[in-house]
Design an enzyme around this catalytic site. Structure first.
Site, mmCIF file in Angstrom:
data_model
loop_
_atom_site.group_PDB
_atom_site.id
_atom_site.type_symbol
_atom_site.label_atom_id
_atom_site.label_comp_id
_atom_site.label_asym_id
_atom_site.label_seq_id
_atom_site.Cartn_x
_atom_site.Cartn_y
_atom_site.Cartn_z
ATOM 1 C CB CYS A 52 -26.457 -55.413 -20.624
ATOM 2 S SG CYS A 52 -26.093 -53.791 -19.947
ATOM 3 C CG HIS A 102 -30.429 -52.903 -20.687
ATOM 4 N ND1 HIS A 102 -29.796 -54.036 -20.239
ATOM 5 C CD2 HIS A 102 -31.332 -53.325 -21.618
ATOM 6 C CE1 HIS A 102 -30.295 -55.094 -20.844
ATOM 7 N NE2 HIS A 102 -31.220 -54.686 -21.695
ATOM 8 C CG ASP A 108 -33.284 -56.790 -23.832
ATOM 9 O OD1 ASP A 108 -32.434 -57.028 -22.955
ATOM 10 O OD2 ASP A 108 -34.076 -55.834 -23.764
#
Length: 317
Positions: A20, A124, A139
């Site tokens: 991520c 994250h 995202d």
């Protein structure tokens, strides 16, 4: 007036493993500029410099430095530190500033005047980016960028802060174009989308989630449980009919059939057999009380019962 960057298209990366941080950096830059190997090299360089500083510090104080073999900038599963993201964006002359710092105070008041935010919680990372005058949530857990209104942007950032997310402001001169015609225009998990395509994907995903959550059929018991309940109620009705008299049998049969049909229609609401045993008697009483009288004695219709009552009263006198 400048034209739209990247031909008006949005660059989005979908989550791959625990990369991520890579997705976050690339969506800030709006292009596949970095790979996990690039960030790993930056992390290794940061580790080397940090260890060198520790050695120099211990030599100056005359002590022994304890050097851990573990990296503080990249984990074994691929998560990277904020320092790695900062170094990657510094290549493009971009600054990463904590939103709570004094220099970022204007962004706290009017976040829509900025261009990008980086959000982090636990392991994250994701970015919120303004592209061609519109804000999007990039995202990597989403199938496509999600459009954010200017009003919702401020409320969304406040909500993230309330849930403990660390938010960083990104300032500087962002890349205007990514060479989409080159072989590096994609990295296997990146995609170029028109805003209307991204909106369609998001709506489709949201609709599917709502349908799965709200239209999930209730858990129903096996059909034999309903049969047992019907048989119990029917037996109870037969006992009650015996007390009233045989003249109302036809009406009782109709009532039994009506209740059985009602139970079959409402069977999805039944949770389990034990709950049925506890709630069935009140349900029967409710249905019986709410049903118009169906078992009058036939003697009442002929006036016989009334005459017998009068004879009994005369005899008592």
């Amino acid at each position: 007036m400048e034209g739209p960057i990247n031909g008006g298209m949005l660059y989005h990366e979908v989550q791959e493993s625990k990369l991520c941080a890579v997705h976050c950096v690339n969506t800030v830059l709006q292009g596949p500029f970095f790979s996990e190997f690039d960030l790993a090299a930056l992390a290794s360089d940061l580790d080397r410099r940090e260890q060198q500083m520790m050695l120099e510090g211990s030599a100056a104080t005359g002590g022994d430095a304890f050097l851990s073999e573990a990296s503080f900038n990249v984990s074994m599963d691929g998560d990277f530190s904020i320092q790695v993201l900062q170094k990657a964006l510094e290549v493009w002359d971009l600054q990463v500033i904590p939103l709570h710092s004094p220099v970022a105070e204007p962004a706290q008041v009017d976040p829509e005047l900025e261009n990008a935010f980086i959000c982090h919680l636990q392991d994250h990372w994701f970015c919120i980016r303004k592209v061609n005058g519109e804000w999007y949530n990039f995202d990597s857990l989403y199938a496509a960028p999600e459009h954010l209104s200017k009003f919702y942007l401020s409320a969304y950032l406040d909500t993230l802060k309330g849930f403990g997310w660390s938010i960083f402001l990104v300032r500087g001169s962002f890349p205007k174009e990514c060479p989409m015609t080159s072989g590096e225009a994609t990295n296997g998990y990146g995609q170029w989308l028109l805003p209307e395509d991204a909106e369609r994907i998001i709506k489709s995903c949201n609709s599917g989630q709502r349908q799965q959550h709200h239209q999930q059929p209730p858990r129903t018991p096996p059909i034999e449980e309903d049969d047992d309940l019907n048989a119990t109620i029917a037996a109870s009705l037969r006992d009650n009919a015996g007390e009233v008299g045989t003249s109302g049998n036809d009406h009782d049969d109709d009532l039994e059939a009506a209740i059985a049909a009602s139970l079959k229609d409402s069977s999805p609401a039944v949770v389990n057999k034990d709950a049925n045993a506890a709630t069935a008697p009140p349900a029967v009483a409710t249905v019986t009380d709410a049903t118009p009288p169906v078992t009058p004695a036939t003697g009442d219709e002929d006036g016989t019962l009334e005459n017998e009552n009068k004879k009994s009263a005369l005899q008592d006198k």
